[in-house]
Scaffold this motif. Structure first.
Motif, PDB file in Angstrom:
ATOM      1  N   ASN A  71       0.837  -1.211   0.000  1.00 10.66           N
ATOM      2  CA  ASN A  71       0.000   0.000   0.000  1.00 10.66           C
ATOM      3  C   ASN A  71       0.866   1.253   0.000  1.00 10.66           C
ATOM      4  OD1 ASN A  71      -2.517   1.411   0.124  1.00 10.66           O
ATOM      5  ND2 ASN A  71      -2.133   1.745   2.307  1.00 10.66           N
ATOM      6  N   LEU A  75       0.883   4.213  -2.815  1.00 12.03           N
ATOM      7  CA  LEU A  75       0.699   5.618  -2.486  1.00 12.03           C
ATOM      8  C   LEU A  75       1.866   6.463  -2.974  1.00 12.03           C
ATOM      9  CD1 LEU A  75      -0.729   5.247   1.123  1.00 12.03           C
ATOM     10  CD2 LEU A  75      -1.984   5.914  -0.943  1.00 12.03           C
ATOM     11  N   ARG A  78       1.855   6.546  -7.027  1.00  9.23           N
ATOM     12  CA  ARG A  78       0.713   7.287  -7.580  1.00  9.23           C
ATOM     13  C   ARG A  78       1.007   8.787  -7.689  1.00  9.23           C
ATOM     14  NH1 ARG A  78      -5.131   7.068  -4.738  1.00  9.23           N
ATOM     15  NH2 ARG A  78      -3.958   8.211  -3.146  1.00  9.23           N
ATOM     16  N   HIS A 138     -12.628   0.596  -9.208  1.00 10.01           N
ATOM     17  CA  HIS A 138     -12.287   1.993  -8.933  1.00 10.01           C
ATOM     18  C   HIS A 138     -13.054   2.973  -9.804  1.00 10.01           C
ATOM     19  CE1 HIS A 138      -9.168   0.868  -6.189  1.00 10.01           C
ATOM     20  NE2 HIS A 138      -8.538   0.122  -7.119  1.00 10.01           N
ATOM     21  N   ASP A 143     -11.397   6.453  -3.032  1.00  4.66           N
ATOM     22  CA  ASP A 143      -9.956   6.145  -2.994  1.00  4.66           C
ATOM     23  C   ASP A 143      -9.718   5.079  -1.940  1.00  4.66           C
ATOM     24  OD1 ASP A 143      -7.251   6.065  -3.155  1.00  4.66           O
ATOM     25  OD2 ASP A 143      -6.905   8.102  -2.371  1.00  4.66           O
ATOM     26  N   ARG A 144      -9.465   3.867  -2.361  1.00  7.89           N
ATOM     27  CA  ARG A 144      -9.222   2.763  -1.416  1.00  7.89           C
ATOM     28  C   ARG A 144      -8.272   1.760  -2.039  1.00  7.89           C
ATOM     29  NH1 ARG A 144     -12.387  -1.956  -2.313  1.00  7.89           N
ATOM     30  NH2 ARG A 144     -13.809  -1.765  -4.112  1.00  7.89           N
ATOM     31  N   LEU A 145      -7.680   0.963  -1.176  1.00  4.77           N
ATOM     32  CA  LEU A 145      -6.818  -0.127  -1.644  1.00  4.77           C
ATOM     33  C   LEU A 145      -7.708  -1.298  -2.025  1.00  4.77           C
ATOM     34  CD1 LEU A 145      -4.004  -1.499  -1.918  1.00  4.77           C
ATOM     35  CD2 LEU A 145      -4.287  -2.243   0.463  1.00  4.77           C
ATOM     36  N   THR A 164      -4.184  -2.460  -6.128  1.00  3.37           N
ATOM     37  CA  THR A 164      -4.468  -1.269  -6.945  1.00  3.37           C
ATOM     38  C   THR A 164      -5.007  -0.125  -6.118  1.00  3.37           C
ATOM     39  OG1 THR A 164      -6.742  -1.939  -7.408  1.00  3.37           O
ATOM     40  CG2 THR A 164      -5.054  -2.784  -8.875  1.00  3.37           C
ATOM     41  N   ARG A 165      -4.775   1.089  -6.646  1.00  5.73           N
ATOM     42  CA  ARG A 165      -5.382   2.305  -6.112  1.00  5.73           C
ATOM     43  C   ARG A 165      -5.728   3.208  -7.301  1.00  5.73           C
ATOM     44  NH1 ARG A 165      -6.031   4.197  -1.191  1.00  5.73           N
ATOM     45  NH2 ARG A 165      -5.158   3.008   0.588  1.00  5.73           N
TER      46      ARG A 165
END
Length: 849
Positions: A71, A75, A78, A138, A143-145, A164-165
């Motif tokens: 994660n 982050l 991204r 998505h 916005d979440r994992l 994914t994010r």
């Protein structure tokens, strides 16, 4: 031998009896074997369940750490995507060093679902990924994992899990950042679990996310009916199931990661988990088979021996004796250690004795490991504070193969340990509980010591007034005695006789009470009057010591009661006498109050408070026992036998009450007793209890000391040849000794204790002989003698004759005196003839006898 001639017992053929006995014995043996095996199997399975649960938790924590790390990678990357695939590829390559171990592919899916970037080799054709679950998850926003199910990558061609994010710019959806990881990273923890274990990561929907071993076969498979897939499942647990992939029955432990909808599952083969049990089963079955064989052989031999007519009776008696002995032996704790000193067997009685280390009493544990752990847990009293030394000592005795010792355990139990080594090297041991016997021995020794101390005290207390009586009587027999001296000597004899009478009364009262022959009288009395009489009785003694002695009744004025007022006076007299004796300055208060009452009866409490020396808490429990004293040392300052308080307790109990004490050292003491009495209504029986004089409380000592015959007054006198120092804490004893010496023509001075005597002798006071009492306050005679001898040696002075003057008349008393450096021994009461002999021996030029 015909069938009719076969031996019988009670009309039943012996063969049938033995067949039944054999069946019963074999049944007992194999029932015990079955019970033990079932117990062990359950324990091994339970241990495996716990082990897999702990391993699942550890693996889950590892998986949780990996997910958090992935994660963080998402982050970070991204924030680096700006639509330029080339520049983003450079950034990915720069970060490859810290994420290559977890992520093998970094990809960007644009907002339309087309692959916009991949760090792997670019595909020859444009790849559409808009139908993938992780893209569609998505598109809807937020916005979440997101963690996908395992997928076969279109670009990589590998099974992977997509982390994914969404990429969001200005609040608008711009695509999806994808980190592809191999499912194997979640099963790499298997290296810590052992080859026989399996580990899997399962989604809450039942799909396999990862598995080791045979991970490829698990991909696409779905589980059902498992505990962690049920509604509202537990955080962790275990279960038994046949594996869906390989068909192997396993014990599984699971641990859930609810924040990611994942569960880590660790399994261990039931077959492997039970391998220790299989080995144990072989050993137990061996013992069972061996025991069965022994039983069969023994019974067969016994049967054949009984069939032989010539030895039927003898063999039968021997067998019965053997069986009886075996039955009796079963009740004791029994243990066997093998040739390697490992526990082979112990019965339940043995485990009951060693409950602190019972978890260690399993086959295979070494004797050293068992006793060391038990010692560290405080199981053995002798090992506390010295575990290593104690273990070494115990091992030496144990391995000798011939042990017979007494051991105390932490639960207060005393065990007798007997161990013997067999020719095969096994050590067979028994543990016999001797707690009651040992406690009885300690109690007997304690009682014996208490009685010995009491006898020594009685000897001292009786001989003190006896010395006054006999000494003054000898002086009264002298011719031409002045009237003043004769009257003084007579008064001394009277006072000493009264002291002995009071002592005798106390002993007789206690004897009657203990024999159950003591009877209480019944009379009407006023508590206020009893308190007033007790204060008046000791007012003179209190005035001599400048003590403030007062009494007060806090109950209803004029209320009268019926009980035994004579014994109440006796109890009050004992308590007031002690208070006056043990109080050097301050006050003594005698108080009474009504505790509770009804229409007919009442509980009265009488208390005596003082500002005296007080009593230490650990000594208070001894005060009300006949054979115990708060201070039994040779320097007791106040004397006494301890009978007075014991009689108070017994009388209070006879009158339906109790006694007690509240005290602190240096803060005085409060002694109280309660009694039950009948309330007297106004106008009823007006008889009052008798007023009886109460003798002063005195000390007592043993009655079996040998009497000293009175010496004739015409014994040869010793010429006046100088000064003798008489050292005694009792004024009467000093007076008697000084008077006897005067009649023998000897000049005598006196001292009240050993310290005063040492100071005067070392200070230069002339003296040719010392009569030195052994029991004295401040400094006793033994210590004073040692200091005088040290002073003589240090200054080079000649040895001064020192004669022990003591009420102790036993052989050990004489030995203690001579060991301290005294030259001779005189027992109280003093006899003129013996005193003259001692003076002649040490001052007349003759050798000592």
């Amino acid at each position: 031998m015909t069938k009719a001639s076969l031996p019988k017992l009670g009309g039943i053929p012996l063969k049938a009896i033995f067949a039944s006995l054999l069946a019963v014995c074999l049944a007992i043996i194999w029932l015990a074997v079955t019970y033990q095996l079932d117990r062990r199997k359950s324990a091994d399975l339970r241990e495996t369940r716990l082990s897999t649960e702990f391993q699942a938790q550890a693996a889950a924590e590892n998986a949780n750490s990996l997910i958090k790390r992935l994660n963080e990678i998402l982050l970070d990357l991204r924030t680096r995507w700006d639509g330029d695939a080339r520049r983003f590829g450079e950034i990915v390559r720069q970060r490859q060093g810290y994420m290559a171990d977890v992520a093998f592919q970094i990809a960007i899916i644009d907002q339309d679902g087309w692959l916009a970037f991949s760090n792997l080799e670019a595909p020859k054709t444009r790849v559409y990924l808009g139908e993938r679950e992780h893209f569609r998850a998505h598109v809807g926003g937020g916005d979440r994992l997101f963690i996908s199910k395992p997928l076969l990558g279109k670009v990589s061609g590998k099974w992977s899990i997509q982390f994914t994010r969404p990429i969001i710019e200005g609040g608008a959806f711009k695509g999806v950042l994808v980190v592809s990881v191999s499912p194997d990273i979640f099963t790499a923890f298997h290296q810590r679990l052992g080859q026989e274990s399996t580990i899997s990561l399962v989604a809450d929907s039942g799909e396999f996310m990862a598995r080791h071993p045979e991970g490829l076969q698990a991909m696409g498979k779905k589980l059902a009916d498992l505990p962690f897939l049920q509604p509202d499942p537990a955080q962790s647990g275990s279960y038994v199931r046949v594996g869906k992939i390989d068909g192997v029955e396993r014990i599984y432990g699971f641990y859930r990661l609810p924040e990611y909808d994942l569960t880590v599952n660790v399994g261990r083969s039931v077959e492997r988990a039970l391998l220790p049990y299989v080995h144990y089963r072989q050993m137990v079955l061996m013992f069972g088979a061996g025991g069965s064989l022994i039983v069969i052989v023994l019974l067969l031999m016994l049967y054949r021996a009984l069939v032989t007519r010539a030895v039927v009776e003898q063999q039968l008696q021997a067998s019965q004796a053997m069986l009886r002995s075996a039955v009796e032996t079963i009740g004791e704790a029994f243990v066997i250690y093998d040739e390697n000193d490992r526990l082979a067997f112990c019965n339940e009685q043995y485990r009951d004795y060693y409950q602190t280390s019972a978890d260690l009493l399993v086959p295979g544990k070494t004797f050293e490991e068992i006793i060391r752990t038990g010692a560290e847990r405080g199981q053995y009293q002798a090992a506390i504070g010295r575990v290593d030394e104690w273990v070494a000592e115990r091992l030496t005795v144990h391995r000798s193969g011939n042990t017979d010792l007494i051991q105390r355990l932490d639960d207060g139990r005393w065990l007798r340990i007997r161990e013997r080594k067999t020719p095969e090297g096994f050590i067979v041991g028994f543990r016999i509980d001797i707690t009651e016997l040992y406690l009885a021995k300690e109690a007997a020794e304690s009682a014996s010591q208490a009685k010995s101390r009491f006898l020594a005290t009685m000897s001292h207390e009786i001989r003190t007034p006896m010395n006054g009586i006999l000494g003054m009587a000898q002086l009264l027999l002298a011719p031409d005695l002045p009237a003043g001296e004769r009257l003084d000597y007579a008064r001394t004899i009277l006072n000493s006789g009264q002291t002995l009478m009071t002592l005798l009364n106390d002993v007789l009262d206690l004897s009657k009470i203990e024999a159950g022959k003591f009877e209480l009288s019944d009379a009407v009395f006023s508590p206020q009057q009893l308190i007033h009489e007790s204060v008046a009785l000791f007012s003179a003694s209190a005035r001599e010591k400048s003590l403030d002695l007062q009494g007060q009744w806090h109950g209803e004025a004029g209320q009268r009661y019926r009980a035994d007022p004579l014994r109440i006076r006796q109890m009050l007299a004992n308590l007031v006498s002690n208070a006056v004796k043990f109080t050097a300055q301050g006050y003594v208060r005698v108080e009474g109050r009504l505790v509770d009452s009804d229409d007919r009866h009442a509980t009265l409490e009488f208390a005596v408070r003082d500002s005296g020396i007080g009593i230490a808490p650990e000594k208070q429990g001894l005060l009300f026992h006949a054979f115990s004293q708060a201070d039994s040392s040779t320097t007791r300052q106040y004397g006494g036998t301890g009978l007075g308080l014991s009689i108070v307790r017994r009388l209070a109990e006879l009158m339906g009450g109790s006694v007690g004490v509240d005290s602190r050292p240096g803060e005085g003491a409060t002694f109280w007793f309660r009694i039950r009495a009948e309330r007297i209504a106004a106008g009823s029986d007006s008889r009052q209890g008798e007023r009886l004089p109460v003798a002063p409380a005195v000390a007592a000592a043993p009655l079996d000391a040998p009497a000293v015959p009175a010496a004739p007054l015409d014994a040869p006198a010793v010429p006046a040849i100088g000064r003798v120092l008489v050292v005694d804490d009792n004024a009467v004893n000093r007076k008697v000794a000084q008077a006897l010496l005067g009649k023998l023509g000897i000049s005598a001075s006196t001292a009240e204790n050993g310290r005063e005597a040492v100071q005067r002798l070392t200070g230069g006071e002339p003296c040719e002989l010392v009569l030195l009492d052994v029991q004295m306050p401040v400094m006793d005679g033994l210590e004073a003698t040692r200091r005088i001898r040290d002073w003589e040696q240090a200054t080079g002075r000649s040895r001064l004759p020192i004669v022990a003057l003591t009420a102790g008349a036993f052989a050990e008393d004489s030995a203690r005196c001579r060991e301290a450096g005294m030259d001779d021994f005189l027992a109280k009461p003093l006899a003129r003839e013996q005193l003259a002999a001692v003076l002649q021996r040490w001052l007349g030029g003759q050798a000592p006898v």
